[in-house]
Scaffold this motif. Structure first.
Motif, short mmCIF file in Angstrom:
data_model
loop_
_atom_site.label_atom_id
_atom_site.label_comp_id
_atom_site.label_asym_id
_atom_site.label_seq_id
_atom_site.Cartn_x
_atom_site.Cartn_y
_atom_site.Cartn_z
N ARG A 1 0.81 -1.22 0.00
CA ARG A 1 0.00 0.00 0.00
C ARG A 1 0.85 1.27 0.00
O ARG A 1 1.92 1.31 0.58
N VAL A 2 0.31 2.30 -0.62
CA VAL A 2 1.02 3.58 -0.68
C VAL A 2 0.63 4.43 0.54
O VAL A 2 -0.56 4.65 0.76
N PRO A 3 1.61 4.89 1.31
CA PRO A 3 1.23 5.80 2.41
C PRO A 3 0.74 7.13 1.88
O PRO A 3 1.28 7.65 0.89
N VAL A 4 -0.28 7.65 2.53
CA VAL A 4 -0.88 8.92 2.09
C VAL A 4 -1.01 9.88 3.26
O VAL A 4 -1.41 9.48 4.35
N VAL A 5 -0.65 11.12 3.02
CA VAL A 5 -0.97 12.19 3.96
C VAL A 5 -2.03 13.04 3.25
O VAL A 5 -1.81 13.49 2.12
N TRP A 6 -3.18 13.22 3.89
CA TRP A 6 -4.30 13.94 3.27
C TRP A 6 -4.53 15.21 4.08
O TRP A 6 -4.98 15.15 5.22
N LEU A 7 -4.22 16.36 3.49
CA LEU A 7 -4.42 17.64 4.19
C LEU A 7 -5.77 18.23 3.83
O LEU A 7 -6.17 18.20 2.66
N GLU A 8 -6.46 18.79 4.82
CA GLU A 8 -7.67 19.56 4.55
C GLU A 8 -7.40 21.00 4.92
O GLU A 8 -7.11 21.30 6.08
N LEU A 9 -7.49 21.89 3.96
CA LEU A 9 -7.19 23.31 4.21
C LEU A 9 -8.50 24.10 4.08
O LEU A 9 -9.44 23.82 4.78
N GLN A 10 -8.56 25.10 3.19
CA GLN A 10 -9.82 25.87 3.06
C GLN A 10 -10.82 25.06 2.22
O GLN A 10 -10.92 25.27 1.01
N ASP A 11 -11.52 24.14 2.87
CA ASP A 11 -12.41 23.24 2.14
C ASP A 11 -13.72 23.05 2.90
O ASP A 11 -13.87 23.53 4.02
N CYS A 12 -14.64 22.32 2.28
CA CYS A 12 -15.90 21.99 2.96
C CYS A 12 -15.95 20.51 3.28
O CYS A 12 -16.99 20.01 3.71
N ALA A 13 -14.84 19.78 3.04
CA ALA A 13 -14.76 18.32 3.22
C ALA A 13 -15.62 17.56 2.23
O ALA A 13 -15.83 16.35 2.38
N GLY A 14 -16.10 18.23 1.19
CA GLY A 14 -16.94 17.56 0.19
C GLY A 14 -16.19 16.47 -0.55
O GLY A 14 -16.78 15.43 -0.89
N CYS A 15 -14.90 16.70 -0.83
CA CYS A 15 -14.13 15.67 -1.55
C CYS A 15 -13.87 14.47 -0.64
O CYS A 15 -13.89 13.32 -1.10
N SER A 16 -13.64 14.73 0.66
CA SER A 16 -13.51 13.61 1.61
C SER A 16 -14.81 12.83 1.67
O SER A 16 -14.82 11.60 1.68
N GLU A 17 -15.93 13.56 1.69
CA GLU A 17 -17.23 12.89 1.73
C GLU A 17 -17.43 12.04 0.48
O GLU A 17 -17.92 10.92 0.56
N ALA A 18 -17.06 12.59 -0.67
CA ALA A 18 -17.21 11.83 -1.92
C ALA A 18 -16.34 10.57 -1.88
O ALA A 18 -16.77 9.49 -2.28
N PHE A 19 -15.14 10.72 -1.36
CA PHE A 19 -14.22 9.58 -1.25
C PHE A 19 -14.78 8.53 -0.30
O PHE A 19 -14.79 7.33 -0.60
N LEU A 20 -15.28 8.96 0.86
CA LEU A 20 -15.79 8.02 1.87
C LEU A 20 -17.06 7.33 1.42
O LEU A 20 -17.36 6.22 1.85
N ARG A 21 -17.82 8.00 0.55
CA ARG A 21 -19.07 7.39 0.09
C ARG A 21 -18.94 6.72 -1.27
O ARG A 21 -19.94 6.29 -1.84
N SER A 22 -17.72 6.62 -1.77
CA SER A 22 -17.58 5.95 -3.06
C SER A 22 -17.93 4.48 -2.88
O SER A 22 -17.64 3.88 -1.85
N SER A 23 -18.59 3.93 -3.87
CA SER A 23 -19.08 2.56 -3.72
C SER A 23 -18.45 1.58 -4.69
O SER A 23 -18.55 0.38 -4.50
N ALA A 24 -17.83 2.06 -5.74
CA ALA A 24 -17.22 1.12 -6.69
C ALA A 24 -15.91 1.71 -7.19
O ALA A 24 -15.90 2.34 -8.20
N PRO A 25 -14.80 1.52 -6.48
CA PRO A 25 -14.64 0.69 -5.28
C PRO A 25 -15.09 1.44 -4.04
O PRO A 25 -15.17 2.66 -4.05
N THR A 26 -15.32 0.69 -2.96
CA THR A 26 -15.69 1.35 -1.71
C THR A 26 -14.45 1.99 -1.11
O THR A 26 -13.33 1.60 -1.40
#
Ligand code: SF4
Length: 382
Positions: free
Chosen positions: A52-77
Motif C-alpha cells: 500500500r502507498v502511504p498517504v498524507v491527506w491535508l484539509e485546508l480551506q475546504d468543505c470536506a466535500g471531496c472527503s465525503e465523496a471519497f468516503l461514500r464511493s461505492s465502486a470501489p468502496t
C-alpha cells in the motif's frame, strides 16, 4: 525518491477483497483510465505485487466535500481503497487519533518520505490575518512541510486545484491552488466540486502500475478524465443539435430532457468525464438529473454566472456556413416558441449547429493554446 510502501500479509489482503471483486476492480480501473482490456492483467499484477502507498491527506480551506465523496464511493468502496491500495496515515476526518498523536503520525510519515500527498482545499496567502491556521501553523506552512518529502502531490477538488469557492470574487483570504505554490514536485489536479473518487483511485492505480502520474493537460489534469468536453459526450447533445432547449425550469422541455444550454449549462466549455463515470455507482450526474453543468472542473467556475440564461438569438451561423435543412418531423409548439416560427426554427437549429461546430473548434484551439502557454501563476488559462 523511492516510494515507501506498507506491507500486509496475504491473509490480510485476501480478507479485504475477494479475487472476483479484485478483478472487477482492475477492469473498472482499466476502463476509467481508458486503457485496453489487455492492461487489466498488468494492473492486477502491479496491485497484487505492490504494498500500500502511504498517504498524507491535508484539509485546508475546504468543505470536506471531496472527503465525503471519497468516503461514500461505492465502486470501489472507500474501505477497499484505503485497505487495499492506500495507507492513509493522516486524514483529519477519518483517522482514529487526534491532537498530538495525529500530528505525530503525520510527522513520522513525512520524515520517512516516499508518500503521496493529497490536498483538499485552497491555501490562504493572507497569513497575517490568521485565515486557515491549524495547530498554530498557516496553510502555507502546512502545505510546504507536507510537500517536502512527498513523491507526488494530488490536489483534489476545485479548491485545491484552482482556488475554488474560497477564491471567488472578491477572494477575501487571497486563496490559491496547490500548483501556485509548489513548483518543485509533480502536482496533479483532480478538480470537480466535489472530485469524482473514481478519478482519484484511477490516478493512484496508474501510479502503482506504471510508476508515474498519468498524462496531464496544461492545467495538470489527467487526460483520461479531463480529455473531452462534457458537451461532446452529453446525453442531451441530440437536443442541442436539433435546437430543442429548456426555456424555463419545469417547462415541458425540462420534463422531456431537452438541452440545458439556454439555462446556463457550461458543458460546452468544461472538460470532465462526468457523462461516462457519473456518480453514486454510475446512477446519475447533474445534467442527467436536469441541472445544467456549472463548470466545476474549470478555473474560476464560481464566477461564471452559472444561472444567467443565454440569449439563443445571438447565435447566428457564419456567412460561409452551408445552409441547414430543418428536421423533417413535426415541429412542436415548444420548438416554435423557442425560435419564433418555422423560419426561426431553421435559424435556431442552424445557430445551434454552427455553435456546435464553433465550440468544437474553439475547444480544440483553446486546448492547443493552453498546451503552448500553460496556466498562469493563478492556475487560470491564459
Ligand atoms: S449544453 Fe449542456 S445539456 Fe446541452 S448538450 Fe451541451 S452539455 Fe448537454
Amino acid at each position: 525518491m523511492a516510494i515507501q510502501t506498507h506491507t500486509e500479509t496475504d491473509a490480510q489482503v485476501s480478507s479485504m477483497l475477494s479475487r472476483r471483486d479484485f478483478l472487477a476492480f482492475c477492469s473498472l480501473m482499466a476502463g476509467a483510465l481508458a486503457l485496453p482490456k489487455s492492461s487489466e492483467e498488468l494492473i492486477s499484477k502491479a496491485l497484487a505485487s505492490k504494498a500500500r502507498v502511504p498517504v498524507v491527506w491535508l484539509e485546508l480551506q475546504d468543505c470536506a466535500g471531496c472527503s465525503e465523496a471519497f468516503l461514500r464511493s461505492s465502486a470501489p468502496t472507500a474501505a477497499e481503497v484505503v485497505l487495499d491500495i492506500l495507507s492513509v496515515d493522516y486524514h483529519e476526518t477519518i483517522m482514529a487519533a487526534s491532537g498530538k498523536r495525529a500530528e505525530e503520525a503525520k510527522e513520522a510519515t513525512i520524515a520517512a518520505g516516499g508518500y503521496l500527498l493529497v490536498v483538499e482545499g485552497s491555501i490562504s496567502l493572507d497569513e497575517d490575518n490568521g485565515y486557515c491556521c491549524i495547530g498554530g501553523k498557516s496553510s502555507v506552512q502546512l502545505l510546504e512541510e507536507a510537500a517536502k518529502n512527498a513523491i507526488a502531490i494530488v490536489a483534489v477538488g476545485n479548491c485545491a486545484s484552482f482556488g475554488g469557492l474560497p477564491k471567488a470574487n472578491p477572494n477575501p483570504t487571497n486563496a490559491v491552488g496547490v500548483m501556485d505554490l509548489i513548483k518543485d514536485k509533480p502536482v496533479l489536479n483532480i478538480p470537480g466540486c466535489p472530485m469524482n473518487p473514481v478519478n482519484l483511485t484511477a490516478t493512484v492505480v496508474h501510479f502503482l502500475t506504471f510508476g508515474a502520474l498519468p498524462e496531464m493537460d496544461a492545467l495538470h489534469r489527467p487526460m483520461f478524465a479531463f480529455g473531452h468536453l462534457i458537451h461532446d459526450n452529453c446525453e442531451r447533445r441530440g437536443h442541442f443539435t436539433a435546437g430543442e432547449f429548456v426555456r424555463e425550469w419545469g417547462d415541458e422541455g425540462h420534463r422531456l430532457g431537452y438541452c440545458l444550454y439556454k439555462m446556463g449549462c457550461k458543458g460546452p466549455m468544461t472538460y470532465h468525464n462526468c457523462p461516462s463515470v457519473r456518480f453514486n455507482e454510475g446512477t446519475n450526474w447533474p445534467i442527467g438529473a436536469g441541472h445544467p453543468c456549472i463548470g466545476c472542473s474549470e478555473p474560476g467556475f464560481w464566477d461564471l454566472e452559472t444561472y444567467t440564461p443565454i440569449e439563443l438569438a445571438k447565435f447566428t451561423p457564419p456567412e460561409q456556413y452551408p445552409g441547414i435543412v430543418p428536421p423533417e418531423r413535426e415541429i412542436t409548439p415548444l420548438g416554435a416558441a423557442i425560435t419564433g416560427g418555422t423560419l426561426g426554427v431553421v435559424v435556431g437549429a442552424a445557430g445551434a449547429f454552427a455553435y456546435d461546430m464553433m465550440t468544437r473548434q474553439a475547444g480544440n484551439e483553446q486546448k492547443t493554446e493552453d498546451a503552448k502557454l500553460g496556466p498562469d501563476e493563478h492556475g487560470d488559462q491564459k
